[in-house]
Motif scaffolding. Structure first.
Motif, PDB file in Angstrom:
ATOM      1  N   LEU A 444       0.820  -1.210   0.000  1.00 51.15           N
ATOM      2  CA  LEU A 444       0.000   0.000   0.000  1.00 51.15           C
ATOM      3  C   LEU A 444       0.855   1.261   0.000  1.00 51.15           C
ATOM      4  CD1 LEU A 444      -2.799  -1.054   2.508  1.00 51.15           C
ATOM      5  CD2 LEU A 444      -3.011  -0.759   0.037  1.00 51.15           C
ATOM      6  N   GLN A 447       1.454   1.897  -3.564  1.00 55.67           N
ATOM      7  CA  GLN A 447       0.238   2.344  -4.232  1.00 55.67           C
ATOM      8  C   GLN A 447      -0.119   3.779  -3.842  1.00 55.67           C
ATOM      9  OE1 GLN A 447      -0.996   0.389  -6.598  1.00 55.67           O
ATOM     10  NE2 GLN A 447       0.738  -0.944  -6.041  1.00 55.67           N
ATOM     11  N   LYS A 448       0.238   4.147  -2.639  1.00 57.70           N
ATOM     12  CA  LYS A 448      -0.079   5.505  -2.199  1.00 57.70           C
ATOM     13  C   LYS A 448       0.643   6.525  -3.074  1.00 57.70           C
ATOM     14  CE  LYS A 448       2.009   7.233   1.313  1.00 57.70           C
ATOM     15  NZ  LYS A 448       2.500   7.520   2.682  1.00 57.70           N
ATOM     16  N   ARG A 450       1.587   5.976  -6.092  1.00 56.49           N
ATOM     17  CA  ARG A 450       1.081   5.879  -7.470  1.00 56.49           C
ATOM     18  C   ARG A 450      -0.266   6.593  -7.626  1.00 56.49           C
ATOM     19  NH1 ARG A 450       0.652   0.023  -9.600  1.00 56.49           N
ATOM     20  NH2 ARG A 450       0.058   1.226 -11.443  1.00 56.49           N
ATOM     21  N   PHE A 451      -1.160   6.346  -6.643  1.00 58.11           N
ATOM     22  CA  PHE A 451      -2.519   6.839  -6.795  1.00 58.11           C
ATOM     23  C   PHE A 451      -2.855   7.977  -5.833  1.00 58.11           C
ATOM     24  CE2 PHE A 451      -3.841   3.571  -9.670  1.00 58.11           C
ATOM     25  CZ  PHE A 451      -3.105   2.451  -9.322  1.00 58.11           C
ATOM     26  N   GLU A 480      -4.259  -5.894  -4.368  1.00 57.31           N
ATOM     27  CA  GLU A 480      -3.750  -5.450  -5.659  1.00 57.31           C
ATOM     28  C   GLU A 480      -4.845  -5.467  -6.710  1.00 57.31           C
ATOM     29  OE1 GLU A 480      -0.143  -6.577  -8.796  1.00 57.31           O
ATOM     30  OE2 GLU A 480      -0.449  -7.738  -6.949  1.00 57.31           O
ATOM     31  N   TYR A 483      -6.804  -2.232  -6.727  1.00 56.60           N
ATOM     32  CA  TYR A 483      -6.116  -1.119  -7.383  1.00 56.60           C
ATOM     33  C   TYR A 483      -6.051  -1.336  -8.909  1.00 56.60           C
ATOM     34  CZ  TYR A 483      -4.566   1.163  -3.100  1.00 56.60           C
ATOM     35  OH  TYR A 483      -4.521   1.829  -1.921  1.00 56.60           O
ATOM     36  N   SER A 484      -6.014  -2.597  -9.311  1.00 56.35           N
ATOM     37  CA  SER A 484      -5.861  -2.870 -10.749  1.00 56.35           C
ATOM     38  C   SER A 484      -7.180  -2.755 -11.495  1.00 56.35           C
ATOM     39  CB  SER A 484      -5.272  -4.274 -10.950  1.00 56.35           C
ATOM     40  OG  SER A 484      -4.002  -4.365 -10.338  1.00 56.35           O
TER      41      SER A 484
END
Length: 591
Positions: A444, A447-448, A450-451, A480, A483-484
């Motif tokens: 995460l 991902q943080k 990234r998004f 995942e 998020y995908s």
């Protein structure tokens, strides 16, 4: 970002965590102590006023008992009623009255006590040397006339003029009419008087530093006290407090806040009044509070200087290390920290020197690789990356990022390195749920960046499930997948990671509120998980997890997916047996 030194932080921490709480605590304690001292002083003052009132009542009660003792004597009406026609009769009644007065004198609490018995024939019996002027002074006084009007009821006179000696000390007097046995005819007047000295002594304060005001006042405003002219000047300001209905009232006298307390005397309509200035009464408590504050401030200054000295001792070696780091940042990789201590800072310096040496070697290798890059470009494109080499490289990049103080990059590299470490060490197929949750959190982190923070993560973890064993990389693919493939609006969304222990199984669920897929697509996903679907299936991660679980535990376990169209929720959950790490270790060791 501006640099804030450790020494500054230590001093600021001391001020915030120690100095301010101690200061607030000291102020609170001083306020409490001051309030308690003031309360005790007020209580003692009230008790003293009550004691003064009781002492005055005792004096008056003694006079009242003597009056009653004389009034009930049968010889008194006879003496007043019989005309003194001869010298013998006069000597008889004078002798009888002298015996009576002598007997009464033994009952008196305080001496002197003046007793007078007047008839309406111009005679007066007394225990004091009388004169014609004194008899006339008694008969012409206002209190004597009031006594005749009361017709048998006692009359109290406060601080009346001395009828024995002109200009003498004032008197406290009780007078009443003596009547015949049928209570119809007035025979004479009984007068019992006492000097005001005992009452003034009772009113005096025991503390000469306390400028208190004590006096007795009757219903007509007549005052008995030490300084009567001063009391008469102050009485108009005190009088409203006496009629307010409260036994204690604050008022202003001579521009100073004053507490006025008063008690009514039961036998009379008089009031005992005690007034004191607050600044006089509480001066001692104020001095104590000021002394405490001074001691407290001096102690804080001492501790503050001590913190500065201690912080200098601790930060001196850190400053040397910081200077070395600055030199290395400028490119002087030959510099090393001179280790002089054996504490944590010394260990940190040794580790730092080792890190710099490895960093220099790594940079030298990087230079060599850069020179050969053009020649090895084709081979590099054809070669496969060794995961272990990639992990080492990530570690090197991590330290370079730390040295460069790029915190976001460092955080991503650490998270990626952790995930890579988990993926390449395949000797352990099962890990604790706590370790799996740690892998998810590392994922995460990436991902943080990234998004951004558009997706909020909520963990609802049952503490009883943290030591349970689950397949490695089983929960991370579920997150995942969100998020995908999850579709969220501009306001973002929410993902709930939930773990529950139910009887002998553990359920792991990932719930999101992203946009729901069509019913046909949802059925297709479920059919592929069941193995009955046809065609391609893009969610390889979910199917891989589902198959691994069934191979490890059986067909009754695995992955399920459901949807809640009313609340716009998608729920992907895993069911595995409830196996604890302790039981697993015992089985592997033969127990």
């Amino acid at each position: 970002m501006r640099h804030i030194g450790l020494r500054t932080k230590l001093i600021a921490g001391f001020i915030v965590l120690v100095l301010l709480p101690l200061l607030l605590g000291g102020l609170t304690a001083s306020t409490y102590i001051s309030r308690e001292l003031n309360g005790q002083v007020t209580k003692i003052t009230a008790e003293r006023l009550h004691q003064v009132n009781m002492n005055i009542e005792r004096e008056l009660l003694s006079m009242s008992k003597i009056t009653n003792f004389i009034r009930i004597d049968d010889n008194i009406p006879k003496a007043l009623e019989s005309p003194l026609t001869s010298e013998r009769d006069m000597l008889h009644w004078v002798h009888l009255m002298d015996q009576k007065f002598m007997q009464i004198s033994t009952m008196a609490v305080n001496e002197p006590l003046y007793i007078s018995l007047l008839d309406f024939n111009g005679h007066m019996y007394s225990n004091w040397t009388q004169s014609r002027q004194s008899l006339d002074a008694v008969r012409s006084s206002n209190w004597f006339k009031q006594t005749l009007e009361q017709d048998g009821y006692p009359v109290w006179s406060l601080n009346q003029d001395n009828y024995m000696v002109a200009g003498g000390q004032g008197l406290i007097t009780q007078s009443m009419v003596i009547k015949d046995q049928y209570l119809k005819k007035q025979l004479g007047v009984l007068v019992v008087s006492q000097p005001v000295d005992p009452y003034l002594n009772i009113l005096q304060t025991q503390d000469p530093s306390l400028n208190s005001i004590g006096f007795i006042v009757d219903e007509s405003g007549r005052i008995l006290g030490e300084d009567i002219p001063r009391l008469q000047q102050l009485y108009p300001s005190i009088e409203p407090a006496l009629i307010s209905g409260s036994k204690s009232t604050d008022t202003m006298l001579n521009g100073r806040l004053t507490s006025v307390s008063h008690y009514g005397i039961a036998l009379t309509d008089w009031r005992v009044v005690q007034a004191f200035y607050y600044d006089d009464v509480f001066s001692n408590s104020k001095r104590i509070v000021v002394w405490m504050i001074n001691v407290f401030v001096i102690s804080l200054l001492f501790f503050f200087l001590l913190v500065i000295v201690v912080s200098n001792v601790f930060t001196r070696h850190l400053n040397r290390l910081r200077v070395t780091i600055k030199l290395i940042e400028s490119g002087q990789l030959d510099e090393r920290y001179d280790v002089r201590t054996r504490d944590e800072i010394g260990l940190l310096g040794k580790s730092f020197n080792l890190m710099v040496s490895r960093l220099r070697s790594s940079m030298e290798r990087e230079v060599v690789l850069e020179r050969r890059k053009e020649q090895a470009k084709l081979e590099a494109l054809q070669a496969q990356i060794n995961p272990h080499f990639l992990q080492n490289t990530l570690n090197t990049l991590k330290w370079m990022s730390i040295m460069a103080k790029t915190e976001p990059i460092t955080e991503m590299l650490m998270a990626l390195g952790h995930l890579l470490d988990v993926s390449i060490h395949r000797g352990q197929e099962k890990i604790t749920l706590a370790e799996e949750l740690d892998n998810v959190r590392r994922f995460l982190v990436i991902q943080k960046y990234r998004f951004g923070d558009t997706i909020r993560i909520v963990e609802e973890v049952d503490p009883l499930t943290l030591d349970m064993l689950v397949p490695k990389l089983s929960l991370q693919p579920l997150v995942e997948n969100v998020y995908s493939h999850g579709v969220f609006g501009e306001s973002g969304g929410e993902v709930i990671i939930r773990t529950v222990r139910e009887s002998d199984v553990v359920r792991l669920a990932v719930i999101d509120n992203g946009k729901l897929v069509s019913a046909e697509r949802f059925d297709e996903v479920r059919q592929h998980l069941d193995g009955t679907g046809r065609g391609s299936f893009s969610r390889i991660g979910l199917k891989n997890v589902h198959q691994r679980i069934q191979l490890m535990y059986g067909l009754q376990y695995g992955l399920t997916i459901s949807r809640d169209e009313e609340h716009n929720l998608t729920n992907v959950s895993i069911t595995v047996p409830g196996e604890e790490k302790f039981d697993h270790d015992n089985q592997n060791s033969g127990y």
